[in-house]
Structures are given as structure tokens and as C-alpha cells.
Design a protein around this motif. Sequence first.
Motif, PDB file in Angstrom:
ATOM      1  N   CYS A   1       0.858  -1.258   0.073  1.00  0.00           N
ATOM      2  CA  CYS A   1       0.049  -0.046  -0.027  1.00  0.00           C
ATOM      3  C   CYS A   1       1.017   1.241  -0.018  1.00  0.00           C
ATOM      4  CB  CYS A   1      -0.987  -0.078   1.356  1.00  0.00           C
ATOM      5  SG  CYS A   1      -2.050   1.384   1.258  1.00  0.00           S
TER       6      CYS A   1
ATOM      7  N   HIS B   1       0.074   4.099   1.196  1.00  0.00           N
ATOM      8  CA  HIS B   1       0.005   4.985   2.362  1.00  0.00           C
ATOM      9  C   HIS B   1       0.915   4.818   3.436  1.00  0.00           C
ATOM     10  CE1 HIS B   1      -2.730   5.819   6.160  1.00  0.00           C
ATOM     11  NE2 HIS B   1      -2.224   7.025   5.528  1.00  0.00           N
ATOM     12  N   LEU B   2       0.984   3.579   4.105  1.00  0.00           N
ATOM     13  CA  LEU B   2       1.870   3.204   4.998  1.00  0.00           C
ATOM     14  C   LEU B   2       2.537   1.853   4.814  1.00  0.00           C
ATOM     15  CD1 LEU B   2       0.331   4.527   8.279  1.00  0.00           C
ATOM     16  CD2 LEU B   2       2.039   5.556   6.706  1.00  0.00           C
ATOM     17  N   GLY B   3       2.351   1.090   3.828  1.00  0.00           N
ATOM     18  CA  GLY B   3       3.055  -0.049   3.341  1.00  0.00           C
ATOM     19  C   GLY B   3       2.408  -1.394   3.710  1.00  0.00           C
ATOM     20  N   CYS B   4       1.284  -1.327   4.168  1.00  0.00           N
ATOM     21  CA  CYS B   4       0.302  -2.594   4.642  1.00  0.00           C
ATOM     22  C   CYS B   4       0.259  -3.419   2.950  1.00  0.00           C
ATOM     23  CB  CYS B   4      -1.023  -2.308   5.046  1.00  0.00           C
ATOM     24  SG  CYS B   4      -0.669  -1.746   6.757  1.00  0.00           S
TER      25      CYS B   4
ATOM     26  N   CYS C   1      -7.186  -2.361   1.100  1.00  0.00           N
ATOM     27  CA  CYS C   1      -5.988  -2.283   2.223  1.00  0.00           C
ATOM     28  C   CYS C   1      -6.776  -2.465   3.283  1.00  0.00           C
ATOM     29  CB  CYS C   1      -5.205  -1.098   2.090  1.00  0.00           C
ATOM     30  SG  CYS C   1      -3.979  -0.944   3.306  1.00  0.00           S
TER      31      CYS C   1
ATOM     32  N   CYS D   1      -5.430  -1.848   6.444  1.00  0.00           N
ATOM     33  CA  CYS D   1      -5.101  -1.173   7.608  1.00  0.00           C
ATOM     34  C   CYS D   1      -5.937   0.182   7.580  1.00  0.00           C
ATOM     35  CB  CYS D   1      -3.666  -0.726   7.203  1.00  0.00           C
ATOM     36  SG  CYS D   1      -2.465  -2.289   7.344  1.00  0.00           S
ATOM     37  N   HIS D   2      -6.104   1.000   6.667  1.00  0.00           N
ATOM     38  CA  HIS D   2      -6.830   2.429   6.815  1.00  0.00           C
ATOM     39  C   HIS D   2      -7.913   2.521   5.731  1.00  0.00           C
ATOM     40  CE1 HIS D   2      -2.481   2.653   8.357  1.00  0.00           C
ATOM     41  NE2 HIS D   2      -3.364   3.233   9.229  1.00  0.00           N
ATOM     42  N   SER D   3      -8.399   1.341   5.117  1.00  0.00           N
ATOM     43  CA  SER D   3      -9.134   1.389   4.074  1.00  0.00           C
ATOM     44  C   SER D   3      -9.258   2.052   2.886  1.00  0.00           C
ATOM     45  CB  SER D   3     -10.779   1.901   4.791  1.00  0.00           C
ATOM     46  OG  SER D   3     -10.867   1.099   5.964  1.00  0.00           O
ATOM     47  N   SER D   4      -7.785   1.894   2.278  1.00  0.00           N
ATOM     48  CA  SER D   4      -7.798   2.662   0.915  1.00  0.00           C
ATOM     49  C   SER D   4      -8.235   1.731   0.059  1.00  0.00           C
ATOM     50  CB  SER D   4      -6.293   2.914   0.833  1.00  0.00           C
ATOM     51  OG  SER D   4      -5.846   3.992   1.160  1.00  0.00           O
TER      52      SER D   4
ATOM     53  N   PRO E   1      -6.943   6.899   2.337  1.00  0.00           N
ATOM     54  CA  PRO E   1      -5.810   7.946   2.544  1.00  0.00           C
ATOM     55  C   PRO E   1      -4.759   7.678   1.647  1.00  0.00           C
ATOM     56  CG  PRO E   1      -5.577   6.433   4.403  1.00  0.00           C
ATOM     57  CD  PRO E   1      -6.988   6.017   3.492  1.00  0.00           C
TER      58      PRO E   1
HETATM   59 FE1  FES Z   1      -3.089   1.149   3.339  1.00  0.00          FE
HETATM   60 FE2  FES Z   1      -2.905   2.726   5.484  1.00  0.00          FE
HETATM   61  S1  FES Z   1      -1.615   1.224   4.650  1.00  0.00           S
HETATM   62  S2  FES Z   1      -4.501   2.673   4.059  1.00  0.00           S
END
Ligand code: FES
Length: 169
Positions: free
Chosen positions: A87, A89-92, A114, A116-119, A131
Motif C-alpha cells: 500500500c 499509504h503506510l506499506g500494508c 487495504c 489497515c486504513h481502508s484505501s 488515504p
Molecule cells: Fe493502506 Fe494505510 S496502509 S490505507
Amino acid sequence: MDKDFTRRQFMGRIWWGLAGLLALETGGGFALSLWPQFKSGGFGGKIKIGTLEEVKDMPVGTVTYVREARAYLSRVESGFLALYRKCTHLGCVVPWAADDPSEDDLAAKGRFNCPCHSSIFDRFGLVQGGPAPRPLDIFLINIEDGVLTVDTSTPIQRSGFDESQVTGI
Ligand code: FES
């Protein structure tokens, strides 16, 4: 032992010998770290996807996970994209949700969610919600002698989709 060759001289030579070995090992390791890393067969190198024969009939809209490449092979109208699963965003790790409503016109179902934060990303890796600041990164796909490989040495960042990112078959 030569009587002029004292214990102190002997220990001094041992010490300098060890210091020399240590310098060689350190210098050698440093030199090796500067050498380009061309791994093949594992992540960070070139990963074989399959032959043209094997992929040419893959229906448009198909998304296939290539575990060794940590990437998804996405069949779009003009060819293939290799989407890095990380991802932006933060790499998930972003899983493919085959039964969720599609966010593109290629099929009725399927998108990346994603956890982690629903991207949300579509089959082109484009952000459709959440995000994430940019589309999923892609890897280059090469075709040589009828065999497709993904070069995972360098994820390619992008701000959107254009046809130059697609490898045609
Ligand atoms: Fe994927 Fe935050 S790591 S939306």
C-alpha cells in the motif's frame, strides 16, 4: 625459534596479521555492497510469470497473485500490469477482494482493499478511496523468447495511469 625473535615480536606479527584480515574482510564486504545486486528467481530479481501461451487467453479483468513477485498480474484491455502489493499509504499488504464491487469498467466485481486504513484500489492500481496518496506502484514486465518476467528490483511510482505502463502481448 630464532633467539632474536622474541615473544613480543611474535605477538606483534599475529596482531598485524589479524588486523590485516579484518581490513580485507571489511573492505571486501564494502566493495561487494557497492556491486549491483542482480538476483534472479526471488523478490528483488526477475520473477518468471509464465509463457505467452499461458497468459494470452487470460480474460480481461483477471487479477492473479504472483507470490514470488509480491505483485498482482492485472489483465487490462491492452495487456498486463504488475501491481506491487504494498500500500502506498503506510506499506500494508493489500489483498485482492474478488467478490467486492468493482471500481473499474473491466469487470463487475473485484478491487483491492487495504486492511489497515481502508484505501481502495481498482484493477489499474488507482486509488478509489481512503488515504493512499498515489496509485499502487508497478514493476516492469519483460517478454523474452515468449516468456514473461516481472523485474522486482525497482518499484515504479506513478501519479496516475497511462498506456505506457501496460505491457502488451
Ligand atoms: Fe493502506 Fe494505510 S496502509 S490505507
